[in-house]
Design an enzyme around this catalytic site. Structure first.
Site, PDB file in Angstrom:
ATOM      1  N   HIS A   1     -10.508   6.723  38.804  1.00  0.00           N
ATOM      2  CA  HIS A   1      -9.993   6.880  37.440  1.00  0.00           C
ATOM      3  C   HIS A   1      -8.523   7.266  37.526  1.00  0.00           C
ATOM      4  O   HIS A   1      -8.073   7.833  38.536  1.00  0.00           O
ATOM      5  CB  HIS A   1     -10.756   7.970  36.692  1.00  0.00           C
ATOM      6  CG  HIS A   1     -12.163   7.595  36.348  1.00  0.00           C
ATOM      7  ND1 HIS A   1     -12.919   8.320  35.461  1.00  0.00           N
ATOM      8  CD2 HIS A   1     -12.949   6.569  36.761  1.00  0.00           C
ATOM      9  CE1 HIS A   1     -14.115   7.766  35.347  1.00  0.00           C
ATOM     10  NE2 HIS A   1     -14.159   6.705  36.130  1.00  0.00           N
TER      11      HIS A   1
ATOM     12  N   GLU B   1      -6.760   9.640  36.337  1.00  0.00           N
ATOM     13  CA  GLU B   1      -6.470  11.049  36.622  1.00  0.00           C
ATOM     14  C   GLU B   1      -6.684  11.378  38.098  1.00  0.00           C
ATOM     15  O   GLU B   1      -5.872  12.073  38.713  1.00  0.00           O
ATOM     16  CB  GLU B   1      -7.354  11.962  35.757  1.00  0.00           C
ATOM     17  CG  GLU B   1      -7.155  11.795  34.273  1.00  0.00           C
ATOM     18  CD  GLU B   1      -8.109  10.782  33.632  1.00  0.00           C
ATOM     19  OE1 GLU B   1      -8.363  10.909  32.420  1.00  0.00           O
ATOM     20  OE2 GLU B   1      -8.598   9.871  34.337  1.00  0.00           O
TER      21      GLU B   1
ATOM     22  N   CYS C   1     -13.007  12.522  31.649  1.00  0.00           N
ATOM     23  CA  CYS C   1     -14.456  12.574  31.771  1.00  0.00           C
ATOM     24  C   CYS C   1     -14.828  13.805  32.599  1.00  0.00           C
ATOM     25  O   CYS C   1     -13.965  14.524  33.100  1.00  0.00           O
ATOM     26  CB  CYS C   1     -14.972  11.299  32.440  1.00  0.00           C
ATOM     27  SG  CYS C   1     -14.536  11.182  34.192  1.00  0.00           S
TER      28      CYS C   1
ATOM     29  N   CYS D   1     -13.351  13.739  36.237  1.00  0.00           N
ATOM     30  CA  CYS D   1     -11.918  14.025  36.273  1.00  0.00           C
ATOM     31  C   CYS D   1     -11.634  15.478  35.914  1.00  0.00           C
ATOM     32  O   CYS D   1     -10.765  16.112  36.519  1.00  0.00           O
ATOM     33  CB  CYS D   1     -11.164  13.078  35.339  1.00  0.00           C
ATOM     34  SG  CYS D   1     -11.236  11.356  35.903  1.00  0.00           S
TER      35      CYS D   1
END
Length: 142
Positions: A46, A48, A76, A79
Site C-alpha cells: 500500500h 503508506e 487501513c 497501514c
C-alpha cells in the site's frame, strides 16, 4: 497533499488503485509511496507502507519519530499498525475510507488508549479531489 495526489495519479497510470503518500521530516519530503500491490504482487505494498519503507532507509532507522505521513486516503488497519510501529508523529489524510478506514471511519486503530504511542491526526485536506480520483477510477473499472 498535492505531492501525495501526484503519487496517486502515478499509481493510477500504472493500473493501480490511485492512492499516494509522502512522508515529511523537518518540513521536507523524505519519502514517496504509491500503491504497488499489482505491480509487486505484494498485498502489503500500500502507498503508506511503501513510503514508510523508503523513509526508514532515508533516515537509517525504522523508528520515524518526528515524521508526518500524508496520504490521499484514510489508512487501513495494516497501514495504521505499521505507522504505530514506526512511531509516526502525525498523520494527515485527505478522504475518509468508509469501507476500511482505521483512523476512525470503520475502526479506530490509531490512538487506542491501550497503545503506548499516540499521533496527531488531521483529515479532510483536498478530500474532494482525492475522493473524485478514486470514484472515477472505480467507475471506469465497472
Amino acid at each position: 497533499m498535492r505531492e501525495a495526489l501526484g503519487e496517486a495519479r502515478a499509481a493510477e497510470a500504472a493500473g493501480e488503485v490511485p492512492i499516494g503518500a509522502v512522508i515529511l521530516f523537518n518540513n521536507r519530503i523524505i519519502a514517496r509511496g504509491q500503491n504497488r500491490v499489482l505491480r509487486d504482487n505484494d498485498p502489503t505494498a500500500h502507498a503508506e507502507v511503501v513510503a514508510l519503507r523508503v523513509a526508514a532507509r532515508a533516515i537509517g532507522n525504522y523508528r520515524l519519530a518526528g515524521c508526518t505521513l500524508v496520504s490521499t486516503l484514510e489508512p487501513c488497519a495494516m497501514c495504521a499498525g505499521a505507522m504505530i510501529h514506526a512511531r509516526i508523529d502525525r498523520l494527515l489524510f485527505a478522504a475518509d475510507d468508509l469501507k476500511a478506514g482505521a483512523a476512525g471511519s470503520v475502526l479506530d486503530v490509531l490512538n487506542h488508549a491501550a497503545l503506548n504511542h499516540q499521533m496527531a491526526i488531521e483529515h479532510g485536506l483536498l478530500a474532494e479531489e482525492s475522493t473524485a480520483l478514486l470514484r472515477e477510477f472505480f467507475q471506469r473499472r465497472r
